[in-house]
Design an enzyme around this catalytic site. Structure first.
Site, PDB file in Angstrom:
ATOM      1  N   CYS A 150     -28.199 -18.577 -27.581  1.00 49.79           N
ATOM      2  CA  CYS A 150     -29.567 -18.427 -28.076  1.00 49.79           C
ATOM      3  C   CYS A 150     -30.028 -19.618 -28.918  1.00 49.79           C
ATOM      4  CB  CYS A 150     -29.684 -17.150 -28.902  1.00 49.79           C
ATOM      5  SG  CYS A 150     -29.195 -15.673 -27.998  1.00 49.79           S
TER       6      CYS A 150
ATOM      7  N   HIS B  92     -38.104 -13.589 -27.069  1.00 47.54           N
ATOM      8  CA  HIS B  92     -36.845 -14.333 -27.179  1.00 47.54           C
ATOM      9  C   HIS B  92     -36.330 -14.791 -25.813  1.00 47.54           C
ATOM     10  CE1 HIS B  92     -33.053 -15.745 -28.489  1.00 47.54           C
ATOM     11  NE2 HIS B  92     -32.358 -14.637 -28.355  1.00 47.54           N
TER      12      HIS B  92
ATOM     13  N   LYS C 246     -38.590 -10.869 -32.630  1.00 50.46           N
ATOM     14  CA  LYS C 246     -38.887  -9.448 -32.491  1.00 50.46           C
ATOM     15  C   LYS C 246     -40.226  -9.207 -31.801  1.00 50.46           C
ATOM     16  CE  LYS C 246     -38.673  -5.072 -32.884  1.00 50.46           C
ATOM     17  NZ  LYS C 246     -39.713  -4.992 -31.858  1.00 50.46           N
TER      18      LYS C 246
ATOM     19  N   CYS D 132     -34.860  -4.053 -32.064  1.00 48.81           N
ATOM     20  CA  CYS D 132     -34.294  -5.042 -31.138  1.00 48.81           C
ATOM     21  C   CYS D 132     -35.385  -5.926 -30.542  1.00 48.81           C
ATOM     22  CB  CYS D 132     -33.562  -4.339 -30.001  1.00 48.81           C
ATOM     23  SG  CYS D 132     -32.360  -3.089 -30.538  1.00 48.81           S
TER      24      CYS D 132
END
Length: 388
Positions: free
Chosen positions: A85, A337, A333, A212
């Protein structure tokens, strides 16, 4: 080392896209190139963050494809960078070092990812490859599971009831969704309530659905130039003041996962290079892949004492207008992402904030900003400090 400036930034809307990863990156990169007042042929190198292109589209060696699509010269090397990430932030740090060293004058960096096309089962499986495959993957660890452990350990370590911590984590989600409404490029542009979070289904106890971040498609890019060149290209240069990158082993080698030691080491490097302290940061885009992740990151970066990050959220200290606004973009969030692009999207937001170009989500008087990107099972962390 020479001073290095960001002279242009670009970003696609995050969410679900029908475009390929190369096409998305080309869109973001051309925006950054045009904003920099250069042409693609002026770029001397490309560093492209990408995590899972092999699985998403069967495309390895993606960087040369992007360079060709943009019309970059053949003698400009194009390199794919993978740090889970944190891929795009690793790419930006590498690009910074090449320009700072004097080897190149103008470099393009960024990232791209198209995760939604994989569907949830394959995306979950491939994302988990960012953890230790021999032990963690074999035993079924997932990132929601890892951060669920962080939440439970955090509550126990600092004497916070799990119910209170869940409420404060929900406040993180509420804040970031509120910010996302003000960001036209964010994946989610709808406010939620604490009750929405607490009534959503369990993903990995105590993490619930709205704790998540989503799977996302998107790309972001930035153009870096030496100070001398930057002054010819723009009257709004944003300088990279400090960078840091650190690595950690798999989870079973980490004694206390409520404190990500790689983050503390990387942040220390960035602060030292910049000659700054946490108190000097006006705005931060940090890695909130889960709501508990934002809380522990705010402590690891030195904004709050250990064990006090969740309380700070409750007090409004991390909201726009608070003591240290965190994730005014909406964060992972709400903004989304796309893992290979996330670090560059964080850079995009900070550069826009320091230029005063963020409209309703603008942090007033912001002059120094920081990005924090976490890759894998707390294994790779990159911190970059920007200033005007």
């Amino acid at each position: 080392m020479r001073r290095v400036a960001v002279v242009g930034v670009g970003m696609t809307k995050f969410g679900s896209s029908d475009k390929s990863q190369v096409e998305m990156f080309s869109d973001a990169a051309m925006e950054a190139i045009n904003e920099s007042n250069i042409r693609a042929k002026d770029i001397q190198a490309l560093f492209l963050g990408n995590g899972l292109g092999d699985f998403e589209e069967g495309q390895m060696n993606m960087a040369p494809m992007c360079a060709a699509e943009l019309g970059m010269p053949m003698d400009a090397p194009a390199t794919r960078v993978e740090g889970a990430c944190a891929s795009a932030s690793v790419a930006i740090r590498d690009a910074f070092m090449w320009v700072a060293s004097g080897f190149y004058d103008i470099v393009l960096a960024g990232g791209t990812e198209r995760a939604t096309a994989m569907g949830t089962p394959l995306a979950t499986r491939t994302f988990a490859m960012g953890s230790d495959s021999k032990y963690e993957g074999f035993n079924g660890i997932t990132f929601p599971g890892a951060f669920a452990m962080v939440a439970r350990l955090y509550a126990n370590k600092y004497g916070i009831s799990l119910e209170k911590l869940k409420e404060r984590m929900a406040m993180v989600a509420v804040k970031n969704h509120k910010n996302g409404v003000k960001n036209p490029l964010a994946q989610f542009q709808k406010e939620i309530t604490v009750e929405t979070v607490l009534n959503s289904f369990i993903v990995a106890d105590p993490l619930q659905l709205f704790d998540c971040c989503p799977f996302s498609d998107g790309a972001a890019a930035i153009v870096l130039a030496s100070e001398e060149v930057a002054k010819r290209l723009t009257d709004k240069p944003v300088y990279i003041l400090g960078v840091g990158q650190a690595s950690n082993g798999p989870l079973y080698r980490q004694k206390d996962i409520t404190r990500i030691r790689a983050r503390e080491a990387a942040a220390a490097q960035a602060y030292k290079m910049a000659g700054l302290t946490p108190a000097d940061i006006d705005v931060c885009e940090l890695h909130d892949c889960f709501t508990i992740a934002e809380i522990v990151a705010s402590e690891g970066l030195g904004f709050f004492a250990f064990g006090k990050g969740s309380e700070a959220v409750e007090k409004g200290e991390t909201a726009i207008g608070g003591r240290i606004p965190i994730n005014p973009s909406g964060g992972l969030k709400a903004k989304g992402h796309p893992i290979g692009a996330t670090g560059a999207a964080q850079a995009y937001e900070i550069v826009k904030q320091l230029r005063g170009e963020c409209g309703d989500r603008q942090v007033k008087g912001a002059r120094v900003g920081m990005t924090d990107t976490l890759g894998g099972d707390f294994a790779t962390v990159v911190n970059i400090i920007y200033g005007i």
